[in-house]
Design a protein around this motif. Sequence first.
Motif, PDB file in Angstrom:
ATOM      1  N   PHE A   1      -2.063 -10.921  -7.032  1.00 19.47           N
ATOM      2  CA  PHE A   1      -3.017  -9.828  -7.246  1.00 19.47           C
ATOM      3  C   PHE A   1      -4.450 -10.365  -7.223  1.00 19.47           C
ATOM      4  CE2 PHE A   1      -5.751  -7.367 -10.034  1.00 19.47           C
ATOM      5  CZ  PHE A   1      -5.549  -6.063  -9.584  1.00 19.47           C
ATOM      6  N   LEU A   2      -4.670 -11.482  -7.915  1.00 22.39           N
ATOM      7  CA  LEU A   2      -6.003 -12.073  -7.951  1.00 22.39           C
ATOM      8  C   LEU A   2      -6.434 -12.508  -6.555  1.00 22.39           C
ATOM      9  CD1 LEU A   2      -7.378 -14.508 -10.605  1.00 22.39           C
ATOM     10  CD2 LEU A   2      -7.558 -15.110  -8.205  1.00 22.39           C
TER      11      LEU A   2
ATOM     12  N   PHE B   1       4.619  -3.587 -10.136  1.00 23.38           N
ATOM     13  CA  PHE B   1       3.891  -3.367 -11.382  1.00 23.38           C
ATOM     14  C   PHE B   1       4.640  -3.931 -12.588  1.00 23.38           C
ATOM     15  CE2 PHE B   1       2.001  -0.131  -8.624  1.00 23.38           C
ATOM     16  CZ  PHE B   1       0.652  -0.380  -8.853  1.00 23.38           C
ATOM     17  N   ALA B   2       5.951  -3.943 -12.536  1.00 21.61           N
ATOM     18  CA  ALA B   2       6.715  -4.562 -13.626  1.00 21.61           C
ATOM     19  C   ALA B   2       6.462  -6.063 -13.666  1.00 21.61           C
ATOM     20  CB  ALA B   2       8.202  -4.270 -13.463  1.00 21.61           C
ATOM     21  N   ALA B   3       6.398  -6.703 -12.489  1.00 25.67           N
ATOM     22  CA  ALA B   3       6.150  -8.147 -12.428  1.00 25.67           C
ATOM     23  C   ALA B   3       4.739  -8.489 -12.884  1.00 25.67           C
ATOM     24  CB  ALA B   3       6.387  -8.662 -11.010  1.00 25.67           C
ATOM     25  N   LEU B   4       3.777  -7.583 -12.644  1.00 25.10           N
ATOM     26  CA  LEU B   4       2.405  -7.842 -13.096  1.00 25.10           C
ATOM     27  C   LEU B   4       2.318  -7.957 -14.616  1.00 25.10           C
ATOM     28  CD1 LEU B   4       0.101  -5.601 -10.848  1.00 25.10           C
ATOM     29  CD2 LEU B   4       0.120  -8.091 -10.996  1.00 25.10           C
ATOM     30  N   ARG B   5       3.317  -7.472 -15.311  1.00 22.06           N
ATOM     31  CA  ARG B   5       3.314  -7.531 -16.774  1.00 22.06           C
ATOM     32  C   ARG B   5       3.846  -8.847 -17.316  1.00 22.06           C
ATOM     33  NH1 ARG B   5       2.671  -2.983 -19.554  1.00 22.06           N
ATOM     34  NH2 ARG B   5       3.952  -3.770 -21.271  1.00 22.06           N
ATOM     35  N   THR B   6       4.509  -9.644 -16.468  1.00 17.88           N
ATOM     36  CA  THR B   6       5.172 -10.845 -16.997  1.00 17.88           C
ATOM     37  C   THR B   6       5.064 -12.074 -16.107  1.00 17.88           C
ATOM     38  OG1 THR B   6       7.252 -10.138 -15.979  1.00 17.88           O
ATOM     39  CG2 THR B   6       6.884  -9.484 -18.272  1.00 17.88           C
ATOM     40  N   ASP B   7       4.807 -11.897 -14.823  1.00 20.33           N
ATOM     41  CA  ASP B   7       4.966 -12.974 -13.841  1.00 20.33           C
ATOM     42  C   ASP B   7       3.612 -13.566 -13.438  1.00 20.33           C
ATOM     43  OD1 ASP B   7       5.387 -14.412 -11.346  1.00 20.33           O
ATOM     44  OD2 ASP B   7       7.379 -13.481 -11.294  1.00 20.33           O
ATOM     45  N   ARG B   8       3.416 -14.858 -13.706  1.00 24.05           N
ATOM     46  CA  ARG B   8       2.157 -15.516 -13.364  1.00 24.05           C
ATOM     47  C   ARG B   8       1.915 -15.527 -11.862  1.00 24.05           C
ATOM     48  NH1 ARG B   8       3.047 -20.722 -14.466  1.00 24.05           N
ATOM     49  NH2 ARG B   8       0.849 -21.320 -14.387  1.00 24.05           N
TER      50      ARG B   8
ATOM     51  N   ILE C   1       0.720   4.150 -29.521  1.00 24.47           N
ATOM     52  CA  ILE C   1       0.785   2.756 -29.091  1.00 24.47           C
ATOM     53  C   ILE C   1      -0.095   2.548 -27.864  1.00 24.47           C
ATOM     54  CG2 ILE C   1       2.300   0.963 -28.154  1.00 24.47           C
ATOM     55  CD1 ILE C   1       4.544   2.112 -29.838  1.00 24.47           C
ATOM     56  N   VAL C   2      -0.915   1.508 -27.920  1.00 24.59           N
ATOM     57  CA  VAL C   2      -1.755   1.117 -26.790  1.00 24.59           C
ATOM     58  C   VAL C   2      -1.105  -0.099 -26.144  1.00 24.59           C
ATOM     59  CG1 VAL C   2      -4.033   0.345 -26.056  1.00 24.59           C
ATOM     60  CG2 VAL C   2      -3.823   1.995 -27.926  1.00 24.59           C
ATOM     61  N   GLY C   3      -0.559   0.098 -24.948  1.00 28.47           N
ATOM     62  CA  GLY C   3       0.092  -0.993 -24.242  1.00 28.47           C
ATOM     63  C   GLY C   3      -0.839  -1.646 -23.243  1.00 28.47           C
ATOM     64  N   GLU C   4      -0.872  -2.967 -23.237  1.00 29.07           N
ATOM     65  CA  GLU C   4      -1.731  -3.714 -22.317  1.00 29.07           C
ATOM     66  C   GLU C   4      -1.043  -5.000 -21.892  1.00 29.07           C
ATOM     67  OE1 GLU C   4      -6.272  -2.639 -23.787  1.00 29.07           O
ATOM     68  OE2 GLU C   4      -5.301  -4.449 -24.534  1.00 29.07           O
ATOM     69  N   VAL C   5      -1.558  -5.602 -20.842  1.00 26.22           N
ATOM     70  CA  VAL C   5      -1.184  -6.952 -20.439  1.00 26.22           C
ATOM     71  C   VAL C   5      -2.466  -7.755 -20.310  1.00 26.22           C
ATOM     72  CG1 VAL C   5      -0.186  -8.387 -18.630  1.00 26.22           C
ATOM     73  CG2 VAL C   5       0.922  -6.249 -19.262  1.00 26.22           C
ATOM     74  N   VAL C   6      -2.488  -8.903 -20.943  1.00 23.08           N
ATOM     75  CA  VAL C   6      -3.659  -9.778 -20.934  1.00 23.08           C
ATOM     76  C   VAL C   6      -3.309 -11.029 -20.134  1.00 23.08           C
ATOM     77  CG1 VAL C   6      -5.325 -11.045 -22.329  1.00 23.08           C
ATOM     78  CG2 VAL C   6      -4.327  -8.917 -23.208  1.00 23.08           C
ATOM     79  N   ALA C   7      -3.974 -11.231 -19.008  1.00 20.00           N
ATOM     80  CA  ALA C   7      -3.743 -12.409 -18.168  1.00 20.00           C
ATOM     81  C   ALA C   7      -5.024 -13.226 -18.091  1.00 20.00           C
ATOM     82  CB  ALA C   7      -3.309 -11.991 -16.764  1.00 20.00           C
ATOM     83  N   THR C   8      -4.901 -14.539 -18.106  1.00 27.41           N
ATOM     84  CA  THR C   8      -6.071 -15.412 -17.995  1.00 27.41           C
ATOM     85  C   THR C   8      -5.911 -16.352 -16.803  1.00 27.41           C
ATOM     86  OG1 THR C   8      -5.115 -17.082 -19.488  1.00 27.41           O
ATOM     87  CG2 THR C   8      -6.486 -15.364 -20.490  1.00 27.41           C
ATOM     88  N   TYR C   9      -7.029 -16.625 -16.150  1.00 27.25           N
ATOM     89  CA  TYR C   9      -7.048 -17.609 -15.069  1.00 27.25           C
ATOM     90  C   TYR C   9      -8.176 -18.596 -15.315  1.00 27.25           C
ATOM     91  CZ  TYR C   9     -11.077 -15.160 -13.008  1.00 27.25           C
ATOM     92  OH  TYR C   9     -12.321 -14.605 -12.797  1.00 27.25           O
ATOM     93  N   VAL C  10      -8.003 -19.806 -14.828  1.00 30.90           N
ATOM     94  CA  VAL C  10      -8.993 -20.871 -14.991  1.00 30.90           C
ATOM     95  C   VAL C  10      -9.259 -21.495 -13.627  1.00 30.90           C
ATOM     96  CG1 VAL C  10      -9.417 -23.169 -15.973  1.00 30.90           C
ATOM     97  CG2 VAL C  10      -8.442 -21.361 -17.396  1.00 30.90           C
ATOM     98  N   GLN C  11     -10.523 -21.841 -13.383  1.00 30.36           N
ATOM     99  CA  GLN C  11     -10.922 -22.548 -12.170  1.00 30.36           C
ATOM    100  C   GLN C  11     -11.542 -23.889 -12.559  1.00 30.36           C
ATOM    101  OE1 GLN C  11     -13.366 -19.301 -10.310  1.00 30.36           O
ATOM    102  NE2 GLN C  11     -11.810 -19.422  -8.710  1.00 30.36           N
TER     103      GLN C  11
ATOM    104  N   GLY D   1       0.092  -1.078 -15.287  1.00 34.48           N
ATOM    105  CA  GLY D   1      -0.150  -2.197 -14.398  1.00 34.48           C
ATOM    106  C   GLY D   1      -1.461  -2.105 -13.642  1.00 34.48           C
ATOM    107  N   ARG D   2      -2.325  -1.172 -14.016  1.00 35.74           N
ATOM    108  CA  ARG D   2      -3.634  -1.029 -13.367  1.00 35.74           C
ATOM    109  C   ARG D   2      -4.677  -1.843 -14.122  1.00 35.74           C
ATOM    110  NH1 ARG D   2      -3.793   2.140  -8.452  1.00 35.74           N
ATOM    111  NH2 ARG D   2      -1.742   3.122  -8.391  1.00 35.74           N
ATOM    112  N   LEU D   3      -5.512  -2.554 -13.382  1.00 34.21           N
ATOM    113  CA  LEU D   3      -6.535  -3.396 -13.997  1.00 34.21           C
ATOM    114  C   LEU D   3      -7.635  -2.533 -14.606  1.00 34.21           C
ATOM    115  CD1 LEU D   3      -7.452  -6.345 -14.446  1.00 34.21           C
ATOM    116  CD2 LEU D   3      -8.767  -6.158 -12.321  1.00 34.21           C
ATOM    117  N   LYS D   4      -7.986  -2.819 -15.875  1.00 33.09           N
ATOM    118  CA  LYS D   4      -9.040  -2.084 -16.573  1.00 33.09           C
ATOM    119  C   LYS D   4     -10.326  -2.892 -16.674  1.00 33.09           C
ATOM    120  CE  LYS D   4      -6.958  -1.400 -20.504  1.00 33.09           C
ATOM    121  NZ  LYS D   4      -6.670  -0.883 -21.861  1.00 33.09           N
TER     122      LYS D   4
END
Length: 574
Positions: free
Chosen positions: A429-430, A416-423, A462-472, A513-516
């Motif tokens: 996960f995807l 879960f720590a890596a999900l916050r920073t590691d592509r 504080i509202v903590g989030e991680v925003v990840a984007t993917y492209v196809q 680290g849970r997907l919302k």
Amino acid sequence: MPGGVDFAKSPDTPRSYMALRIVAQDPSIKGDDDKILTATVRIPWSRMEDGPRGARLHVVDFDASTGRYIKHPGLPDDDEFVDADDEALETEFAFHAQQVYVAAARTMSAFESALGRRLAWGFNGHHLYLVPHAFVEANAYYSFEDRALLFGYVPGDDGMVTYTCLSYDVVVHETTHALLDGLRRRFLEPGLPDQAAFHEGFADIVALLSVFSMHPVVEQALGKADKNGRIKRRQVERDQLRSGVLTGVAEQLGKVLTQGRGALRRSAMTPPPPDWAELPQYQEPHRRGEVLVAIVLDVLLDIWVKRLQPLLQPDEEAKVATLDRARAAEEGVRAAGQLLTMMIRGLDYLPPVEFEFGDLVNAVLLADAEVVPDDDLGYRDMLIDRFDKAGVEGPRDCVTNVVEAEVAPYYLGFNFAALRTDRDEVFRFLWQNAPRLGICTKYYTVIESVRPSQRVGPDGLIVGEVVATYVQMLDLSAGELRQMAELATPETLDPETPVQLLGGGTLIFDQFGRLKLHIHKNLDDWRRQLRRLEYLHRTGRYDTDKRLGFSEGAARGQAFAELHNTELGAGEAW
């Protein structure tokens, strides 16, 4: 301090902010004292070097037209222009350097505060170059290749010189282009007409709301006050705020450019016609972007009028004839600042490709609800109402609330720590959850960004989030697309024409680290792909290799310069 350094007075001693004077709108706009309207604004403190050069911004005063180069001192703790007269503000190049630095820094600070993290530029580097006197031309633009904002100037017949760098809204507009490029790089690629309009429209919105967040500007726009600092009630009625204040400020913005056009057109000051999406003139990106500006300005009016209500008596018999101008202006400043934060905050919740106006509605509502769950003042309702009246609704089936979904993602075996920073961890996960998220992995897929954020709500939490984007991506010919989609492509389109299709999505993880949320534009939405292809073909948006969907074919460093020049040639007066 003999024999050492007095760190208390050292310019390298950190402090929270710097307060510096700038031209609030444009040198042609005067205050009550008939002098150039200025404001003293705060920007985050940075250790300064000559240039001026801070941690993220570097002023390079080089004139390509004359070969002149000046290295100015770093911005001082004590503003040397705090009492400068109008002539110094207009002619001193050191003040011009201060103007562009402060305006750009203030804009970047607004974005970082709203998004809850430090922002990266779209290019590979930490400094954005600010060139206040770049060339003799009535233009200003962001250049990705040059990592720079370039501002032109125009000598007049009377010997006076007009500088685009002294127009606050122009600097903010171009800085917004640079920040958007870092946040959503692929919005510059060929897409649907709304995407082509977004960069200009959103940059206009940020420019106007940023100007309106300065108290001296709003006070001046409200009109003259009496000796007690009060104005008549009719000066803050909705129609007057629209026609006198908003339109007045917008018409004043950007007079540095020839023919009077800066960031905003007059047509952006009025609501679009109900059938605007069907009218040919609104297929042009700049005109289409004005629809977005007009909608947001209506929301600004709604919020401002609501905030003014406590200052006004609801009973006609008890109605006061005047109210304090400074207080009325303060409510306008608060309204503009709140709306600016809402709009910027929504950027994280946009899909990374295939932008449409409805995506912005969804994004702003979703992001604001995460930070401000209870919309007690009804700002989100106002936003929904104004977009609905303009015929813009959030697209259906493009947002999946993963928390409420019937099938939850797998989390077993993930760090879960890596999900916050590691592509790579986000890609794992995807990949593992692709069927559950409705993602087809037969297309080329890449995680483009993983960005943590820490935003502060009105309750101080504080509202903590991680925003990840993917492209196809999928490259094929128009003929192959016709067979695959089983839908007709334009008859005039050569079946051998190479085309590139894009899809992708945004994944919002919570602090654990849970997907919302999964905000997506599926690549195999063939009807959308054909709409995009038809638009690109009809408007001739081929690259230099006669391909569709790959790039706009602009010369190196000229993407935004050509965008502005296209606007000049579109038959509209600037």
